[in-house]
Scaffold this motif. Structure first.
Motif: not given
Length: 431
Positions: A66-71, A120-125
């Protein structure tokens, strides 16, 4: 066989399978299977099936996709662009310029996710494409993101702190409070390094934007309002006790969709691409997590973590040398295990030694979180390295090399924590 011989064989197997081009998650599962099949009486196939299913069906893990999708939503709509517009006037004149958005973004998001991989994944996106478009060097961009992404474990709420608090029978609320100052100091160290690096490599940083007055900067900060509202909704729901971390992640997704709709940057195409992008990235992370869970089980049956912990405990060291030995121990262990597994497998043996040495368990919890952070960026099993490898398609050795300065900054943070324990203990003592 001796522990050293078993460890050497498993390391060689790991590099051999990775070198043949097999996916990382499958490689970890393969090494675990070899270890369990050769050095344990437990049936490897049955253990692998049960462990991989158990790790993949965890409710707590639901927060990660879910956090990755938000990113992904933030990345594909105007929200990430807005964050840069709002931050740029304040950091663009600093040495290092917009590189500081990696650190600031990870610091803010760490207070939302509790996960290093998700941070890392969210901000990196959001930051990697934008910084590349603006001409920032790839090595320092990736390195600073990998290092700052580890703040997801130290700044509360933190999954690792919860695991340690349960294992050590200490107040999780006090652990959360204790992580605030160390997290902010570590973020400052990261930004300080970026400033020094930029001053020594002036030709590699794009020229700053035109200078602005304070009033203009405040006006430009209006672009931060959507992101601040989103973070406030996620953080507020957690701290108000309205939602768990997983439910807060769902709030984040819904909030990002609503804000994107209000800004008229949400279309069926961006929605579909964000969903597919999040699915691909999470599947990569989930496969790694499943492989790591099986590797942890295998190591537990072989007894390597327990034997190493018993060896450290039996050395009869002074408190300072004990901390140095434990730092090395957890750094080595972090090359092969994920952070939660490191804590769960070793606390039973390490805690009596720590208590005998007279160390404060709240302080020791923050120490553990920092050394587990270091494990997130040490190959071959460094989760932040894996996440960035999946996002950038770079070799893991390259990502580890550009992240090395931030690893040494964390070593410095451990020393700061030792010489100034009040960094971690002062705030909880006021509760």
């Amino acid at each position: 066989m001796s522990d050293i011989a078993i460890t050497t064989l498993l390391i060689l197997s790991l590099f051999a399978i990775l070198g043949s081009g097999v996916w990382i998650g499958l490689t970890l599962s393969g090494v675990a299977w070899i270890g369990m099949q050769l050095f344990s009486s437990r049936a490897a196939g049955d253990a692998m099936a049960v462990t991989i299913w158990g790790s993949s069906s965890s409710w707590t893990l639901t927060a990660l996709p879910l956090f990755v999708w938000m990113g992904e939503i933030l990345f594909r709509t105007k929200l990430s662009e807005s964050m840069f517009k709002g931050l740029a006037p304040w950091v663009s004149r600093l040495p290092g310029g917009l590189l500081h958005t990696n650190v600031i973004g990870c610091t803010i998001f760490a207070a939302v996710s509790g996960s290093s991989a998700a941070t890392c994944a969210t901000i990196g996106k959001m930051t990697l494409p934008e910084l590349a478009r603006r001409g920032y060097p790839e090595d320092i961009t990736i390195g600073s993101l990998a290092g700052a992404g580890t703040l997801g474990l130290l700044i509360p709420p933190s999954i690792i702190m919860i695991v340690y608090g349960v294992s050590a029978d200490v107040s999780i609320a006090k652990l959360f409070i204790a992580g605030i100052f160390p997290g902010l100091i570590l973020a400052s160290l990261f930004s300080g390094y970026l400033i020094v690096w930029a001053l020594m490599n002036k030709g590699k940083i794009p020229p700053p934007d035109a200078p602005m007055t304070f009033t203009q900067k405040v006006y430009e900060s209006r672009h931060l309002i959507p992101v601040v509202l989103l973070i406030s909704a996620v953080l507020g729901s957690i701290y108000a006790g309205v939602a768990t971390a997983t439910e807060a992640a769902a709030i984040g997704v819904v909030g990002s969709l609503v804000l994107s709709l209000v800004q008229r940057s949400l279309s069926w195409t961006t929605f579909k691409e964000s969903l597919l992008g999040a699915t691909r990235l999470y599947c990569m992370i989930a496969l790694i997590l499943a492989g790591a869970a099986f590797l942890t089980l295998s190591m537990g049956y072989i007894g390597l973590p327990r034997h190493l912990a018993e060896f450290v405990s039996g050395m009869g060291l002074s408190p300072f040398l004990l901390i140095v030995a434990l730092s090395l121990f957890y750094i080595i262990l972090g090359c092969f295990l994920d952070g939660i597994s490191m804590v769960v497998l070793t606390m039973g043996v390490i805690l009596p030694t720590v208590q005998t040495a007279g160390l404060d368990l709240i302080w020791f919890g923050i120490f553990i979180v920092i050394v587990v952070e270091m494990a997130q960026i040490t190959p071959p099993v460094g989760f932040n390295l894996f996440v960035l490898q999946g996002m950038t398609k770079k070799e893991i050795t390259y990502i580890a090399r550009v992240t090395l300065p931030f690893f040494f900054l964390m070593c410095g943070m451990v020393l700061l924590l030792w010489f100034f324990p009040q960094i971690a203990t002062w705030l909880p003592s006021k509760m």
